[in-house]
Design a protein around this motif. Structure first.
Motif, PDB file in Angstrom:
ATOM      1  N   LEU A 285       0.829  -1.232   0.030  1.00  0.00           N
ATOM      2  CA  LEU A 285      -0.005   0.023  -0.124  1.00  0.00           C
ATOM      3  C   LEU A 285       0.836   1.057   0.107  1.00  0.00           C
ATOM      4  O   LEU A 285       0.586   2.080  -0.798  1.00  0.00           O
ATOM      5  N   VAL A 286       2.069   1.081   0.655  1.00  0.00           N
ATOM      6  CA  VAL A 286       2.893   2.528   0.798  1.00  0.00           C
ATOM      7  C   VAL A 286       3.488   2.687  -0.473  1.00  0.00           C
ATOM      8  O   VAL A 286       3.637   3.937  -0.982  1.00  0.00           O
ATOM      9  N   VAL A 287       3.805   1.502  -1.133  1.00  0.00           N
ATOM     10  CA  VAL A 287       4.440   1.948  -2.528  1.00  0.00           C
ATOM     11  C   VAL A 287       3.532   2.422  -3.654  1.00  0.00           C
ATOM     12  O   VAL A 287       3.763   3.271  -4.204  1.00  0.00           O
ATOM     13  N   THR A 288       2.181   1.885  -3.609  1.00  0.00           N
ATOM     14  CA  THR A 288       1.208   2.548  -4.553  1.00  0.00           C
ATOM     15  C   THR A 288       0.954   3.883  -4.287  1.00  0.00           C
ATOM     16  O   THR A 288       0.920   4.647  -5.088  1.00  0.00           O
ATOM     17  N   VAL A 289       0.681   4.202  -2.943  1.00  0.00           N
ATOM     18  CA  VAL A 289       0.302   5.567  -2.646  1.00  0.00           C
ATOM     19  C   VAL A 289       1.523   6.558  -2.885  1.00  0.00           C
ATOM     20  O   VAL A 289       1.445   7.630  -3.534  1.00  0.00           O
ATOM     21  N   ALA A 290       2.950   6.175  -2.676  1.00  0.00           N
ATOM     22  CA  ALA A 290       3.948   6.943  -2.782  1.00  0.00           C
ATOM     23  C   ALA A 290       4.239   7.042  -4.271  1.00  0.00           C
ATOM     24  O   ALA A 290       4.830   8.368  -4.513  1.00  0.00           O
ATOM     25  N   LEU A 291       4.046   6.304  -5.135  1.00  0.00           N
ATOM     26  CA  LEU A 291       4.317   6.429  -6.517  1.00  0.00           C
ATOM     27  C   LEU A 291       3.316   7.296  -7.019  1.00  0.00           C
ATOM     28  O   LEU A 291       3.869   8.290  -8.034  1.00  0.00           O
ATOM     29  N   VAL A 316       8.836  19.114  -0.399  1.00  0.00           N
ATOM     30  CA  VAL A 316       8.474  18.142   0.682  1.00  0.00           C
ATOM     31  C   VAL A 316       7.596  17.130   0.038  1.00  0.00           C
ATOM     32  O   VAL A 316       7.966  15.867   0.672  1.00  0.00           O
ATOM     33  N   VAL A 317       6.941  17.006  -0.968  1.00  0.00           N
ATOM     34  CA  VAL A 317       5.971  16.160  -1.168  1.00  0.00           C
ATOM     35  C   VAL A 317       6.910  14.895  -1.970  1.00  0.00           C
ATOM     36  O   VAL A 317       6.849  13.739  -1.857  1.00  0.00           O
ATOM     37  N   LEU A 318       7.616  15.592  -2.918  1.00  0.00           N
ATOM     38  CA  LEU A 318       8.511  14.573  -3.597  1.00  0.00           C
ATOM     39  C   LEU A 318       9.402  13.807  -2.698  1.00  0.00           C
ATOM     40  O   LEU A 318       9.724  12.723  -2.704  1.00  0.00           O
ATOM     41  N   ASP A 319      10.161  14.428  -1.649  1.00  0.00           N
ATOM     42  CA  ASP A 319      10.796  13.912  -0.603  1.00  0.00           C
ATOM     43  C   ASP A 319      10.245  12.681   0.232  1.00  0.00           C
ATOM     44  O   ASP A 319      10.673  11.804   0.344  1.00  0.00           O
ATOM     45  N   LEU A 320       9.033  13.357   0.519  1.00  0.00           N
ATOM     46  CA  LEU A 320       8.296  12.183   1.519  1.00  0.00           C
ATOM     47  C   LEU A 320       8.007  10.939   0.606  1.00  0.00           C
ATOM     48  O   LEU A 320       8.013   9.851   1.145  1.00  0.00           O
ATOM     49  N   ALA A 321       7.506  11.045  -0.647  1.00  0.00           N
ATOM     50  CA  ALA A 321       7.255   9.951  -1.512  1.00  0.00           C
ATOM     51  C   ALA A 321       8.591   9.140  -1.790  1.00  0.00           C
ATOM     52  O   ALA A 321       8.661   8.070  -1.673  1.00  0.00           O
ATOM     53  N   LEU A 378      10.373  16.094 -17.744  1.00  0.00           N
ATOM     54  CA  LEU A 378      11.165  15.121 -17.474  1.00  0.00           C
ATOM     55  C   LEU A 378      10.841  14.095 -16.222  1.00  0.00           C
ATOM     56  O   LEU A 378      10.631  12.914 -16.049  1.00  0.00           O
ATOM     57  N   GLY A 379      10.820  14.942 -15.133  1.00  0.00           N
ATOM     58  CA  GLY A 379      10.571  14.106 -13.672  1.00  0.00           C
ATOM     59  C   GLY A 379       9.377  13.574 -13.688  1.00  0.00           C
ATOM     60  O   GLY A 379       9.061  12.421 -13.330  1.00  0.00           O
ATOM     61  N   GLY A 380       8.451  14.027 -14.192  1.00  0.00           N
ATOM     62  CA  GLY A 380       6.945  13.558 -14.079  1.00  0.00           C
ATOM     63  C   GLY A 380       6.849  12.411 -15.079  1.00  0.00           C
ATOM     64  O   GLY A 380       6.483  11.337 -14.863  1.00  0.00           O
ATOM     65  N   ALA A 381       7.559  12.281 -16.377  1.00  0.00           N
ATOM     66  CA  ALA A 381       7.707  11.157 -17.129  1.00  0.00           C
ATOM     67  C   ALA A 381       8.209  10.103 -16.530  1.00  0.00           C
ATOM     68  O   ALA A 381       7.684   8.758 -16.850  1.00  0.00           O
ATOM     69  N   VAL A 382       9.372  10.367 -15.710  1.00  0.00           N
ATOM     70  CA  VAL A 382      10.071   9.255 -15.221  1.00  0.00           C
ATOM     71  C   VAL A 382       9.000   8.573 -14.185  1.00  0.00           C
ATOM     72  O   VAL A 382       8.951   7.501 -14.044  1.00  0.00           O
ATOM     73  N   ALA A 383       8.306   9.483 -13.306  1.00  0.00           N
ATOM     74  CA  ALA A 383       7.507   8.931 -12.386  1.00  0.00           C
ATOM     75  C   ALA A 383       6.351   7.938 -12.845  1.00  0.00           C
ATOM     76  O   ALA A 383       5.833   7.065 -12.159  1.00  0.00           O
ATOM     77  N   VAL A 384       5.749   8.377 -14.074  1.00  0.00           N
ATOM     78  CA  VAL A 384       4.843   7.687 -14.728  1.00  0.00           C
ATOM     79  C   VAL A 384       5.339   6.192 -15.289  1.00  0.00           C
ATOM     80  O   VAL A 384       4.730   5.420 -14.902  1.00  0.00           O
ATOM     81  N   VAL A 385       6.549   6.411 -15.692  1.00  0.00           N
ATOM     82  CA  VAL A 385       7.116   4.911 -15.861  1.00  0.00           C
ATOM     83  C   VAL A 385       7.282   4.002 -14.597  1.00  0.00           C
ATOM     84  O   VAL A 385       6.993   2.864 -14.655  1.00  0.00           O
ATOM     85  N   GLY A 386       7.528   4.733 -13.680  1.00  0.00           N
ATOM     86  CA  GLY A 386       7.397   3.986 -12.140  1.00  0.00           C
ATOM     87  C   GLY A 386       6.183   3.254 -11.676  1.00  0.00           C
ATOM     88  O   GLY A 386       6.044   2.159 -11.562  1.00  0.00           O
ATOM     89  N   ILE A 387       5.064   4.243 -12.067  1.00  0.00           N
ATOM     90  CA  ILE A 387       3.619   3.546 -11.831  1.00  0.00           C
ATOM     91  C   ILE A 387       3.492   2.281 -12.726  1.00  0.00           C
ATOM     92  O   ILE A 387       2.978   1.281 -12.423  1.00  0.00           O
ATOM     93  N   GLY A 388       3.718   2.367 -14.094  1.00  0.00           N
ATOM     94  CA  GLY A 388       3.700   1.340 -15.006  1.00  0.00           C
ATOM     95  C   GLY A 388       4.480   0.203 -14.459  1.00  0.00           C
ATOM     96  O   GLY A 388       4.106  -0.921 -14.582  1.00  0.00           O
ATOM     97  N   VAL A 389       5.795   0.217 -14.047  1.00  0.00           N
ATOM     98  CA  VAL A 389       6.523  -0.901 -13.702  1.00  0.00           C
ATOM     99  C   VAL A 389       5.905  -1.580 -12.638  1.00  0.00           C
ATOM    100  O   VAL A 389       5.853  -2.780 -12.365  1.00  0.00           O
ATOM    101  N   TRP A 390       5.287  -0.791 -11.471  1.00  0.00           N
ATOM    102  CA  TRP A 390       4.544  -1.333 -10.185  1.00  0.00           C
ATOM    103  C   TRP A 390       3.725  -2.048 -10.507  1.00  0.00           C
ATOM    104  O   TRP A 390       3.166  -3.127 -10.042  1.00  0.00           O
TER     105      TRP A 390
END
Length: 395
Positions: A285-291, A316-321, A378-390
């Motif tokens: 659950l932590v990983v899903t929400v954090a991504l 703050v939000v990025l470092d929390l995640a 660029l950062g947003g695109a990288v984060a979306v890739v992470g959601i896809g991997v998860w």
């Protein structure tokens, strides 16, 4: 049961608060060394007459060195007596930091910072060491505490570097850091017990088993990919924010730029919380929400090009995640192979810091061409890739 088996296995009663805090300080102080340059990139560039894009390559140099050490040095944590290994690397780090402080040219500074990256990988020997010394009931919390120290080191480095550079120049930053490494080497030698190895293989075979672990553990591969995504986002932010804050509309000096590191320290508390949740079985659950939060943070950061409030909120939000992701990943991978935690750390952290290295190189290309908005995309695109991997099917 032998002492080695106790360290690798499940029979240890606990690590103790004092040693946990010592290892947290070691992690934080060691990893800070590769981040001192980030808020000073503009200042260093002016000192040596190079542009922001070239100065940004100092971050790449430190992370390449760090990644090399993760691949070649960190596995030694399973093979050698660990107190001696940690002490030796801290001492070596002091030497190369002193070289960085005295570097007469940009090329020599970059080489010294690459070696700082190599020796600072001692932080990633200390983390699995803490996990091995901890009891099963507290491992997630202990790793969270040590990792919170690591995060404080990363982000506190920016603030410390900014103030020290403002007061005495950027060279004093690296000189003071060398003194800290000497002090910690002495304290570790006195404060930690002898910690025997868990592996008797030859060094080449030891390195080969890292690849075996990657091949045989699909969840390790998944967490390696997600680690690369998280570090990529983290590096994109902290490599480029100095350029934003040093230029229009902010025009901040090194001290104010360094203070932005404090905004990210909220992630240290998240590391402790994520560790407790991992001990209770909520890491998925932590990983899903954090991504999802990681991806959303780039929207706030994009607004930060004109609003300091939005910029601080995004940091703050990025470092929390990112911290929630890091602790959740490590709590899972350390349970995969208790006798090989240093080698598991190698596999995971090499992937993570290769992600960071590619991201810092990406910033060096994107920022001159597209500015702050470009790096946020660029950062947003990288984060979306992470959601896809998860959400890929699990085999």
């Amino acid at each position: 049961m032998s002492e080695t088996a106790e360290i690798a296995g499940t029979a240890r009663p606990g690590i103790g608060r004092a040693r946990t805090l010592l290892l947290a300080v070691v992690c934080g102080a060691a990893v800070a060394n590769i981040y001192y340059a980030q808020p000073l990139l503009h200042t260093i560039g002016e000192a040596f007459g190079v542009g922001d894009g070239t100065a940004g390559l100092l971050v790449t140099a430190s992370q390449v060195g760090y990644a090399v050490a993760l691949a070649l040095l960190v596995p030694l944590g399973d093979l050698l007596e660990r107190r001696r290994l940690v002490t030796g690397l801290l001492a070596a780090c002091a030497v190369v930091l002193a070289l960085a402080a005295a570097a007469p040219g940009f090329g020599l500074l970059a080489a010294a910072i690459a070696l700082v990256g190599v020796t600072s990988a001692v932080a990633q020997i200390a983390v699995p060491l803490a996990a091995s010394l901890a009891g099963d009931h507290e491992r997630g919390q202990v790793v969270g505490t040590v990792m919170s120290g690591l995060l404080i080191g990363i982000l506190g480095a920016r603030t410390i570097a900014g103030f020290v550079a403002e007061a005495g120049g950027w060279r004093w930053v690296f000189g003071a850091a060398a003194g800290v490494m000497v002090l910690l080497a002495v304290v570790v030698r006195v404060g930690l017990p002898v910690v025997p190895s868990t592996e008797s293989a030859t060094y080449p075979r030891l390195l080969g088993t890292v690849l075996t672990l990657v091949r045989d553990e699909p969840e390790l591969r998944r967490r390696m990919a997600l680690g690369a995504v998280g570090m990529g986002c983290f590096t994109i932010l902290w490599t480029s924010i100095d350029f934003l804050l040093s230029g229009p509309p902010y025009h901040y000096g090194p001290a104010l730029v360094g203070l932005f590191g404090l905004a990210g320290l909220a992630g240290a508390g998240m590391a402790l919380l994520a560790g407790r949740l991992a001990d209770r079985g909520y890491q998925r659950l932590v990983v899903t929400v954090a991504l999802v939060v990681l991806a959303a943070s780039w929207g706030l950061l994009g607004l930060g090009g004109a609003s300091v409030i939005a910029l601080i909120a995004g940091v703050v939000v990025l470092d929390l995640a990112q911290q929630a992701l890091q602790i959740s990943h490590q709590s899972v991978i350390y349970a995969l192979a208790p006798q090989a935690r240093s080698r598991v750390t190698t596999a995971y952290m090499v992937s993570t810091f290769l992600g960071g290295t590619l991201a810092s190189a990406g910033v060096a290309v994107v920022y001159p061409a597209a500015g702050w908005i470009g790096v946020c995309v660029l950062g947003g695109a990288v984060a979306v890739v992470g959601i896809g991997v998860w959400f890929l099917p699990r085999t």
